[in-house]
Motif scaffolding. Structure first.
Motif, PDB file in Angstrom:
ATOM      1  N   PRO A   1      83.248  14.154  44.138  1.00 36.47           N
ATOM      2  CA  PRO A   1      83.306  13.362  42.897  1.00 36.47           C
ATOM      3  C   PRO A   1      84.693  12.787  42.645  1.00 36.47           C
ATOM      4  O   PRO A   1      85.699  13.487  42.759  1.00 36.47           O
TER       5      PRO A   1
ATOM      6  N   LYS B   1      75.220  19.525  40.941  1.00 36.00           N
ATOM      7  CA  LYS B   1      74.774  20.582  40.031  1.00 36.00           C
ATOM      8  C   LYS B   1      74.870  21.943  40.709  1.00 36.00           C
ATOM      9  O   LYS B   1      74.492  22.104  41.872  1.00 36.00           O
TER      10      LYS B   1
ATOM     11  N   ARG C   1      82.632  12.426  50.115  1.00 40.60           N
ATOM     12  CA  ARG C   1      81.426  12.639  49.300  1.00 40.60           C
ATOM     13  C   ARG C   1      81.731  13.341  47.979  1.00 40.60           C
ATOM     14  O   ARG C   1      80.838  13.550  47.161  1.00 40.60           O
TER      15      ARG C   1
ATOM     16  N   LYS D   1      76.496  13.742  38.452  1.00 42.37           N
ATOM     17  CA  LYS D   1      75.459  13.450  39.444  1.00 42.37           C
ATOM     18  C   LYS D   1      74.675  14.715  39.809  1.00 42.37           C
ATOM     19  O   LYS D   1      75.257  15.799  39.951  1.00 42.37           O
ATOM     20  N   PRO D   2      73.353  14.593  39.985  1.00 38.41           N
ATOM     21  CA  PRO D   2      72.516  15.755  40.313  1.00 38.41           C
ATOM     22  C   PRO D   2      72.961  16.495  41.574  1.00 38.41           C
ATOM     23  O   PRO D   2      72.812  17.718  41.659  1.00 38.41           O
ATOM     24  N   GLU D   3      73.519  15.785  42.529  1.00 37.58           N
ATOM     25  CA  GLU D   3      73.904  16.427  43.793  1.00 37.58           C
ATOM     26  C   GLU D   3      75.026  17.443  43.635  1.00 37.58           C
ATOM     27  O   GLU D   3      75.248  18.283  44.518  1.00 37.58           O
TER      28      GLU D   3
ATOM     29  N   ALA E   1      82.056  10.194  35.721  1.00 38.42           N
ATOM     30  CA  ALA E   1      80.629   9.906  35.912  1.00 38.42           C
ATOM     31  C   ALA E   1      80.082  10.665  37.120  1.00 38.42           C
ATOM     32  O   ALA E   1      78.947  11.168  37.091  1.00 38.42           O
ATOM     33  N   ASP E   2      80.887  10.781  38.168  1.00 36.86           N
ATOM     34  CA  ASP E   2      80.446  11.502  39.363  1.00 36.86           C
ATOM     35  C   ASP E   2      80.170  12.974  39.073  1.00 36.86           C
ATOM     36  O   ASP E   2      79.286  13.579  39.693  1.00 36.86           O
ATOM     37  N   TYR E   3      80.922  13.554  38.151  1.00 36.91           N
ATOM     38  CA  TYR E   3      80.700  14.962  37.804  1.00 36.91           C
ATOM     39  C   TYR E   3      79.266  15.212  37.315  1.00 36.91           C
ATOM     40  O   TYR E   3      78.769  16.331  37.399  1.00 36.91           O
TER      41      TYR E   3
ATOM     42  N   GLN F   1      75.470  20.973  34.002  1.00 36.88           N
ATOM     43  CA  GLN F   1      75.560  20.936  35.461  1.00 36.88           C
ATOM     44  C   GLN F   1      75.625  22.336  36.094  1.00 36.88           C
ATOM     45  O   GLN F   1      75.990  22.473  37.262  1.00 36.88           O
TER      46      GLN F   1
ATOM     47  N   SER G   1      76.671  16.883  28.509  1.00 36.82           N
ATOM     48  CA  SER G   1      76.020  16.558  29.788  1.00 36.82           C
ATOM     49  C   SER G   1      76.692  17.299  30.939  1.00 36.82           C
ATOM     50  O   SER G   1      76.027  17.820  31.839  1.00 36.82           O
TER      51      SER G   1
END
Length: 330
Positions: free
Chosen positions: A149, A161, A147, A157-159, A153-155, A196, A192
């Motif tokens: 990153p 943060k 699960r 992801k909201p999950e 791009a995975d860095y 995070q 972006s």
């Protein structure tokens, strides 16, 4: 006649921009070499033991300096016409700056052909001797590796943060991203990434230890050597390559006005040689010579995957300012 003149001019250009390989007998007569380097004394002693075994006649005057002090001293000596140093050992960003000031001599060692692709200065002024690679670090008791990153791009992801630690003491990720995607896209990405709610710390070793202690589940852009050392001791950490991972470089270069020019080139040759690379591996560095065991099969495979080698060809002052604005708010 015109063709002959053109060939002669080309020959002059090549000979003026690239010095010859070290002459062993002349190096023996010179008998010493002065090295300014950021390598700590204890590590250099291990390297020097191997050097002395092969070239017992060569005395190395080792001067250990921080990167900024090394560059400042080199420039000051150059401007004062003092030719005191033969070889510089510091990261490519510093050597590129020194190259622009005319301090370095172009030198392509005969050993350079054995070094992994991308780790030699394309302009011929420095040679990479060791590397480290920035990867994703995971505490395996807090997060299933599947699960974690696996990409830039995975860095985002909201999950993830508020779950990722980040080393704020170096702007290597910004430099690498700029080289990979261009300045505009790199800055947009980093802005972006900064949103995070990153857990900011300073120091790769410290962050790796905190990861193993369970202070956070993920570390972004962490040196693989720090994690691999803990993992091999059965610590609760693992790591995942990125796409591509960024590789940093430790490098050496010959001074333009080296007082012991042949000894200087001999020292650079030894850094890249089989014996020299094995000695660097003994101090937990990742060697760059093909055929020299990296000390870990996984790390060796990572180097073979051709990571993006950061070349530091941009404006360092500008990039530091951009990094500080994004991550430190100043």
């Amino acid at each position: 006649m015109a063709r002959i003149i053109s060939l002669l001019l080309l020959s002059l250009i090549i000979s003026s921009s690239h010095v010859h390989s070290a002459d062993l007998e002349l190096a023996r007569k010179e008998g010493e070499v002065v090295l300014y380097t950021t390598m700590v004394v204890s590590d250099f002693q291990v390297f020097h033991k191997a050097l002395a075994k092969k070239y017992p006649f060569l005395k190395v005057n080792h001067v250990r300096l921080g990167a900024s002090t090394l560059v400042s001293r080199a420039i000051a000596e150059f401007r004062a016409g003092k030719h005191l140093t033969d070889v510089y050992g510091v990261a490519p960003d510093s050597l590129n700056y020194m190259r622009e000031h005319g301090i370095l001599a172009a030198y392509t060692s005969p050993e350079a052909k054995f070094i992994h692709k991308g780790f030699i200065d394309p302009k011929g002024f420095w040679s990479g001797i060791t590397t480290d690679v920035l990867v994703t670090g995971v505490n395996t008791t807090q997060l299933n590796l599947k699960r974690a990153p696996r990409s830039y791009a995975d860095y985002l992801k909201p999950e993830f943060k508020a779950k990722m630690a980040f080393h704020i003491g170096t702007n290597n990720p910004l430099i690498g991203m700029t080289e990979l995607r261009g300045e505009e896209k790199a800055l947009a990405y980093m802005r972006s990434f900064a949103k995070q709610d990153l857990i900011q710390h300073n120091g790769y070793t410290k962050i790796s230890q905190l990861l193993a202690a369970g202070e956070f589940p993920i570390v972004a852009f962490i040196q693989v050597t720090k994690l691999e050392k803990i993992r091999e001791r059965n610590g609760p950490v693992d790591w995942i390559p990125l796409d591509p991972s960024f590789a940093t470089v430790s490098s050496v270069a010959v001074s333009k006005n080296a007082p012991h020019a042949n000894a200087a080139r001999l020292l650079v040759d030894f850094y890249l040689s089989d014996e020299g690379q094995k000695a660097l591996r003994e101090i937990d560095k990742i060697p760059l010579r093909r055929g020299v065991d990296a000390g870990s099969n996984r790390v060796a495979d990572l180097i073979e995957q051709t990571p993006h080698v950061i070349k530091y060809e941009g404006d360092p002052g500008k990039q530091i300012k951009q990094f500080n604005e994004i991550f430190l708010g100043r």
